[in-house]
Design a protein around this motif. Sequence first.
Motif, short mmCIF file in Angstrom:
data_model
loop_
_atom_site.label_atom_id
_atom_site.label_comp_id
_atom_site.label_asym_id
_atom_site.label_seq_id
_atom_site.Cartn_x
_atom_site.Cartn_y
_atom_site.Cartn_z
N LYS A 101 33.49 -14.06 19.57
CA LYS A 101 33.34 -13.31 20.82
C LYS A 101 32.46 -14.06 21.82
O LYS A 101 32.83 -14.20 23.00
CB LYS A 101 32.75 -11.93 20.52
CG LYS A 101 32.64 -11.05 21.73
CD LYS A 101 32.12 -9.67 21.37
CE LYS A 101 32.00 -8.81 22.61
NZ LYS A 101 31.46 -7.47 22.30
N LYS A 102 31.33 -14.54 21.37
CA LYS A 102 30.38 -15.18 22.29
C LYS A 102 30.87 -16.52 22.83
O LYS A 102 30.70 -16.81 24.01
CB LYS A 102 29.03 -15.39 21.59
CG LYS A 102 27.99 -16.00 22.49
CD LYS A 102 26.61 -15.97 21.91
CE LYS A 102 25.63 -16.51 22.93
NZ LYS A 102 24.25 -16.28 22.54
N GLU B 296 21.88 -32.15 10.95
CA GLU B 296 22.42 -33.01 12.00
C GLU B 296 23.70 -32.40 12.58
O GLU B 296 23.93 -32.46 13.78
CB GLU B 296 22.70 -34.41 11.44
CG GLU B 296 21.44 -35.17 11.09
CD GLU B 296 21.68 -36.48 10.37
OE1 GLU B 296 20.85 -37.39 10.50
OE2 GLU B 296 22.70 -36.60 9.65
N ILE B 297 24.51 -31.78 11.71
CA ILE B 297 25.72 -31.11 12.20
C ILE B 297 25.34 -29.88 13.01
O ILE B 297 25.93 -29.62 14.06
CB ILE B 297 26.66 -30.73 11.04
CG1 ILE B 297 27.03 -31.96 10.20
CG2 ILE B 297 27.93 -30.06 11.58
CD1 ILE B 297 27.76 -31.64 8.90
N VAL B 298 24.35 -29.15 12.55
CA VAL B 298 23.84 -27.99 13.31
C VAL B 298 23.43 -28.46 14.71
O VAL B 298 23.78 -27.82 15.71
CB VAL B 298 22.66 -27.31 12.58
CG1 VAL B 298 21.96 -26.31 13.48
CG2 VAL B 298 23.14 -26.64 11.29
N ASN B 299 22.73 -29.57 14.77
CA ASN B 299 22.27 -30.08 16.07
C ASN B 299 23.42 -30.51 16.97
O ASN B 299 23.33 -30.38 18.19
CB ASN B 299 21.26 -31.20 15.88
CG ASN B 299 19.92 -30.67 15.41
OD1 ASN B 299 19.54 -29.55 15.75
ND2 ASN B 299 19.21 -31.46 14.62
N HIS C 46 27.64 -28.09 22.23
CA HIS C 46 28.43 -26.87 22.47
C HIS C 46 27.58 -25.67 22.85
O HIS C 46 28.08 -24.55 22.90
CB HIS C 46 29.28 -26.56 21.23
CG HIS C 46 30.19 -27.70 20.86
ND1 HIS C 46 31.38 -27.93 21.51
CD2 HIS C 46 30.05 -28.70 19.95
CE1 HIS C 46 31.95 -29.01 20.99
NE2 HIS C 46 31.16 -29.50 20.06
N ALA C 47 26.29 -25.91 23.10
CA ALA C 47 25.35 -24.87 23.55
C ALA C 47 25.35 -23.65 22.63
O ALA C 47 25.22 -22.52 23.07
CB ALA C 47 25.65 -24.46 24.99
N MET C 48 25.47 -23.91 21.34
CA MET C 48 25.49 -22.83 20.36
C MET C 48 24.07 -22.55 19.88
O MET C 48 23.25 -23.46 19.78
CB MET C 48 26.39 -23.24 19.18
CG MET C 48 26.62 -22.13 18.18
SD MET C 48 27.86 -22.58 16.95
CE MET C 48 29.35 -22.26 17.89
N GLY C 49 23.79 -21.30 19.61
CA GLY C 49 22.49 -20.92 19.08
C GLY C 49 22.31 -21.43 17.65
O GLY C 49 23.29 -21.68 16.93
N ASN D 42 24.12 -22.83 12.28
CA ASN D 42 23.74 -22.95 10.88
C ASN D 42 24.72 -22.20 9.98
O ASN D 42 25.10 -22.69 8.91
CB ASN D 42 22.32 -22.45 10.68
CG ASN D 42 21.78 -22.80 9.32
OD1 ASN D 42 21.75 -23.96 8.93
ND2 ASN D 42 21.36 -21.79 8.58
N ALA D 43 25.15 -21.01 10.40
CA ALA D 43 26.10 -20.22 9.62
C ALA D 43 27.43 -20.95 9.45
O ALA D 43 28.00 -20.99 8.35
CB ALA D 43 26.32 -18.85 10.27
N ILE D 44 27.92 -21.55 10.52
CA ILE D 44 29.19 -22.28 10.45
C ILE D 44 29.08 -23.47 9.52
O ILE D 44 29.93 -23.68 8.65
CB ILE D 44 29.63 -22.74 11.86
CG1 ILE D 44 29.95 -21.53 12.74
CG2 ILE D 44 30.85 -23.66 11.77
CD1 ILE D 44 30.11 -21.86 14.20
#
Length: 68
Positions: free
Chosen positions: A17-18, A40-43, A49-52, A57-59
């Motif tokens: 959704k977001k 590093e992937i989280v970063n 992609h301007a993701m929180g 981290n969940a993905i």
Amino acid sequence: MTEKVKGPASYFPSIEKKYEQPMDHWFAIVEKHLHLKHMEIVNVLKSEHAMGHGHANAIVAYVLAQKK
């Protein structure tokens, strides 16, 4: 009775959704970066992609768990 989704996958509806992309889009991005460490992937998700942090981290945690 439907069992409630737990763990990283519980974030998926709000992520879709977001960020207005299906989860397969995000999984594909993580797959391209499997040569990197978890954070590093989280970063990558956060910076490119301007993701929180929590969503990113969940993905990553979900994709990496599927690889085990």
